[in-house]
Design an enzyme around this catalytic site. Structure first.
Site, PDB file in Angstrom:
ATOM      1  N   VAL A   1     -31.509 -45.404   0.826  1.00  0.00           N
ATOM      2  CA  VAL A   1     -32.691 -44.881   1.496  1.00  0.00           C
ATOM      3  C   VAL A   1     -32.053 -43.757   2.175  1.00  0.00           C
ATOM      4  O   VAL A   1     -30.949 -43.562   2.502  1.00  0.00           O
ATOM      5  CB  VAL A   1     -33.503 -45.798   2.459  1.00  0.00           C
ATOM      6  CG1 VAL A   1     -34.119 -46.947   1.656  1.00  0.00           C
ATOM      7  CG2 VAL A   1     -32.427 -46.534   3.283  1.00  0.00           C
ATOM      8  N   GLU A   2     -33.154 -42.848   2.538  1.00  0.00           N
ATOM      9  CA  GLU A   2     -32.754 -41.620   3.443  1.00  0.00           C
ATOM     10  C   GLU A   2     -31.763 -40.726   2.667  1.00  0.00           C
ATOM     11  O   GLU A   2     -30.846 -40.291   3.175  1.00  0.00           O
ATOM     12  CB  GLU A   2     -32.089 -41.896   4.962  1.00  0.00           C
ATOM     13  CG  GLU A   2     -33.290 -42.556   5.863  1.00  0.00           C
ATOM     14  CD  GLU A   2     -32.955 -42.476   7.216  1.00  0.00           C
ATOM     15  OE1 GLU A   2     -31.952 -41.938   7.548  1.00  0.00           O
ATOM     16  OE2 GLU A   2     -33.602 -42.912   7.968  1.00  0.00           O
ATOM     17  N   GLY A   3     -32.014 -40.716   1.338  1.00  0.00           N
ATOM     18  CA  GLY A   3     -30.810 -39.964   0.673  1.00  0.00           C
ATOM     19  C   GLY A   3     -29.946 -40.844  -0.073  1.00  0.00           C
ATOM     20  O   GLY A   3     -29.129 -41.307   0.719  1.00  0.00           O
TER      21      GLY A   3
ATOM     22  N   ARG B   1     -31.510 -39.221  10.834  1.00  0.00           N
ATOM     23  CA  ARG B   1     -30.528 -39.866   9.870  1.00  0.00           C
ATOM     24  C   ARG B   1     -29.137 -40.213  10.683  1.00  0.00           C
ATOM     25  O   ARG B   1     -28.145 -40.805  10.143  1.00  0.00           O
ATOM     26  CB  ARG B   1     -30.302 -38.763   8.829  1.00  0.00           C
ATOM     27  CG  ARG B   1     -29.437 -39.264   7.739  1.00  0.00           C
ATOM     28  CD  ARG B   1     -29.570 -38.578   6.342  1.00  0.00           C
ATOM     29  NE  ARG B   1     -29.596 -37.227   6.646  1.00  0.00           N
ATOM     30  CZ  ARG B   1     -29.755 -36.375   5.609  1.00  0.00           C
ATOM     31  NH1 ARG B   1     -30.284 -36.460   4.397  1.00  0.00           N
ATOM     32  NH2 ARG B   1     -29.666 -35.100   5.674  1.00  0.00           N
TER      33      ARG B   1
END
Length: 816
Positions: free
Chosen positions: A497-499, A375
């Site tokens: 995305v990715e949280g 991330r």
């Protein structure tokens, strides 16, 4: 008067003791000494007050006194109000490492710990790859062609990416990969970010996915089989985590794997029967191997006594019976390959579990450990690269686009967004490059990964919005010539995305950081869980000393007294001192929020978010300072550095003011405001003069523009491929000469030396040549220059029915 002087002496002495966290005995000594002097000089009331304070400090601060009666009472209360940390939260807290984020939480950041790990840049091999292979890859792209005409990368580009092992950047050379550093990965993705589809297609396999999971947790057999095939593109991976009922809250996934016996390759074996539905899985439509996260159960006890193993990760070949894969979603803006995966009674053997049977149930830990690194890299690097591309294009366009005989870059209304574009790009580049350097130094920055993901993708959204604004009609008309519109419309993908960014800001940055990065909170919670009163006593009273120390540091530094000693030059020193001051204020505010709200703080998401904003802006400011300290500044870069830091410190102070305004305990908020902002707010948004300087720096051929856009593809494309950045750079190199001639011909027209009907630039150039205003060389130069300008201002148009999917639905608006 004597009493006042003695009081000020006592106050100064206590502030010095508290700032240095010298301990209770030092504070007692100050109060006793000044109390004795007060008796001598007849200030009996002050003496009584100081002696009482010394007695209370002794009772609370000296271990022998407090452990017998005070600590047990505090411990009992703490166990009642302290938040419960769930098992999944514990796993997240244990993942990654604490570095500079912990220093900022302490309120007394040691800059040596930030500067000791110097960024030495890329290796020759890595730099050559960025300069050559990455340039070749991006030169094969046109956003319109990929997003609209193909909805995919060209076949020859896929072949090139596989051949050059773009998908194996994280894979060691022993398995056929490139084994690039984190810095090199960020450099590659920044270079490719001019095209979102390309950046995503390369970034995802090198981020959270089968490759990284296999490297860290795979069995030797799994590594030997898959890693070489992933490195050279024989296998295209995807990872199935999110679904209809589990997005950012990935731990709630309802997909199941039941341990049972089944048939595999003609034999009955022990395995897992899977039922799952996944959505939003990047590369799923073309993936040949699927990483899958699911909840594993063993109701019949075939593996042992454990019934619910928890989240588990497995690697499943595409052609496995029962798995449905190949359909596509259509992501907004840039329809990169993304789609659903479904499975009904899919049977796999146990050795498909990544790491084998012994890693059953370890999936959540595996994911959060990998995500703390991935991330930090993929989306933040894409954001930095897209921002740099916006600098290159917005700066170039606003210089060549003229209104009222003036380049729009010289209009203050345009200069403001140009300055924001420049500063946010500078911040983003510093943040991704230096955080990647931390990763290469052995850190796994969990909290900074959330900071970078949230703030840099929000920067990207703002930068692209500003770039669209200054382009006007040029950027809102889609077609092959539009180099911004598709990227702009695709920004919600990075935000989601990715949280999702809302959750990342309101729950993760401070929510995770408060426990993980705080010097003492994790120790206190551990003492509570272990019912260890001695450990709690030590942690709690050290914590109390930190609170008083931060209060003293925040108050005195806000008054300009005892500024922090920082290892920076005269240009940046005051900004570093401000970071140190706000670090103390942030630490104090954090402790106040945790103390007054206790477990309720989890539900006070906006309070948590504002504390997270303070931490984030201080972290980003630190990265800018480190970048300035280590790199060789170019002419004009100081202006960008100052604008960036003033912006970040203004945002920090704004977040602190909003936190104090909304803290439920108003008396505590009043006390905090008195301590942290005794003189009111000090940091304002950057001024207009700096904005003018930045706007000119990125809209003309300057070292600052070159440095900010050094990651951007800037060479001419192959035949039929136009690189707008190369065109703008060429125009800017000739701009000074062109601007003199623009003024010359405009002046001649205003004086009546040219025909009134010569309204087009080309007509004026011809007329200027005939009137002797221009030489033949000047007229030729301007006609060539203006031809390129016109090409860059032109937008696309299409046949009337170009966009109709079914030609039968096209209405004849002009019947014969």
């Amino acid at each position: 008067m004597t009493t006042l002087i003695l009081f000020l002496i006592a106050l100064a002495g206590l502030l010095i003791v508290l700032r240095r966290e010298a301990g209770a005995s030092s504070a007692i000594a100050v109060m006793v000494i000044v109390g004795a002097l007060s008796l001598i000089f007849g200030a009996g009331g002050l003496a009584l007050l100081l002696f009482a304070g010394a007695a209370l400090t002794a009772a609370a601060g000296l271990p022998g006194f407090r452990r017998s009666w005070l600590t047990p009472r505090i411990f009992a209360t703490f166990k009642k109000v302290a938040p419960r940390v769930s098992d999944t939260e514990k796993v997240a807290l244990e993942a990654g490492t604490v570095g500079w984020d912990g220093e900022l939480f302490s309120g007394r950041p040691d800059w040596h710990n930030l500067l000791i790990n110097r960024n030495t840049g890329l290796t020759e091999e890595e730099q050559a790859f960025v300069d050559n292979q990455c340039t070749q890859a991006i030169s094969m792209c046109n956003a319109w062609d990929l997003a609209v005409e193909r909805a995919d990368l060209p076949g020859e580009l896929w072949d090139f990416l596989k051949k050059e092992r773009f998908f194996g950047m994280i894979i060691p050379k022993e398995y056929g990969g490139l084994e690039f550093s984190a810095k090199a990965q960020t450099a590659v993705l920044q270079k490719l970010a001019a095209n979102e589809m390309l950046m995503v297609s390369v970034g995802v396999p090198n981020s959270l996915g089968p490759g990284e999971l296999l490297l860290k947790y795979g069995t030797d057999e799994q590594k030997q089989h898959y890693l070489p095939r992933l490195a050279d593109g024989r296998e295209i991976p995807c990872f199935g985590l999110t679904g209809p009922r589990a997005g950012s809250d990935a731990t709630s996934l309802p997909d199941t794997g039941i341990v049972c016996k089944g048939e595999f390759e003609g034999k009955e074996v022990l395995g897992i029967r899977l039922n799952f539905e996944k959505r939003w899985i990047t590369l799923a439509p073309i993936a040949t191997v699927v990483g899958l996260a699911f909840r594993m159960f063993d109701p019949d006890g075939l593996l042992g006594d454990t019934k619910d193993y928890g989240i588990t990760c497995a690697l499943i070949p595409r052609n496995t019976d029962g798995m449905e894969i190949g359909r596509r979603h259509c992501p907004i803006g840039s329809p990169f390959l993304n789609g659903p995966i479904r499975g009904k009674d899919v049977f796999i053997p146990l050795d498909y579990i990544i790491g084998g049977q012994e890693m059953a149930g370890q999936g959540w830990r595996m994911l959060v450990e990998c995500l703390s690194v991935g991330r930090c890299i993929t989306l933040p690097s894409g954001a930095a690269g897209a921002s740099a591309y916006s600098v290159a294009t917005a700066g170039g366009f606003t210089r060549i686009r003229r209104q009222f005989n003036t380049p729009v870059a010289d209009m203050e209304g345009v200069q403001e967004p140009l300055a924001r574009i420049a500063a946010k790009t500078y911040i983003a580049q510093a943040a991704v490059n230096h955080t990647a350097n931390m990763i290469d130094g052995g850190q796994k920055p969990a909290v900074p990964s959330a900071i970078l993901k949230y703030h840099l993708t929000e920067f990207q959204r703002g930068v692209l919005a500003d770039a669209m604004d200054v382009h006007g009609g040029k950027a809102v008309t889609l077609g092959p010539r539009n180099y911004l519109g598709i990227s702009y419309s695709g920004t919600p993908v990075s935000i989601t995305v990715e949280g999702a960014n809302i959750m990342t800001r309101s729950l993760m940055i401070f929510g995770q950081g408060a426990i993980r990065c705080h010097p003492y909170v994790l120790e206190e919670l551990g003492a509570k869980d272990n019912d260890d009163i001695n450990a709690f006593d030590k942690a709690f009273f050290n914590h109390a000393g930190l609170i008083f120390g931060n209060a003293a540091r925040a108050f005195t530094q806000a008054l300009g007294l005892g500024r922090a000693d920082v290892p920076f030059d005269s240009a940046s020193r005051r900004y570093a001192q401000a970071v140190a001051r706000f670090s103390a204020a942030f630490g104090l505010c954090s402790d106040a929020a945790m103390t007054t709200l206790g477990s309720e703080l989890k539900m006070r998401e906006l309070v948590s978010a504002r504390l997270g904003d303070m931490l984030s802006n201080l972290y980003l400011a630190s990265m800018v300072l480190k970048n300035w300290h280590e790199s060789q500044p170019v002419d004009g870069e100081r202006d960008v550095m100052e604008y960036s830091l003033e912006l970040l410190l203004h945002r920090t102070e704004t977040a602190m003011a909003e936190f104090l305004q909304n803290l439920p305990s108003r008396p505590v908020a009043f006390a905090l405001k008195t301590i942290t902002m005794p003189l009111g707010r000090c940091w304002h948004a950057p001024g207009d003069e700096l904005a003018r300087k930045l706007a000119r720096a990125i809209s003309t051929d300057t070292p600052v523009r070159s440095k900010l856009t050094s990651s951007v593809w800037s060479t001419e494309g192959d035949e039929g491929v136009v690189n707008p950045v190369a065109r703008y750079n060429s125009l800017l190199k000739d701009y000074d000469k062109a601007e003199q001639l623009y003024r010359k011909v405009t002046k001649a027209y205003a004086k009546g030396e040219l025909p009134m009907t010569a309204l087009h630039p080309e007509e004026r150039f011809d007329a200027a040549l005939e009137a002797g205003v221009f030489s033949k060389e000047e007229a030729g130069f301007m006609k060539e220059y203006e031809a390129v300008v016109l090409e860059m201002l032109t937008v696309d148009d299409f046949p009337f029915d170009e966009f109709a999917r079914s030609k039968e639905t096209v209405i004849d608006h002009n019947p014969v």
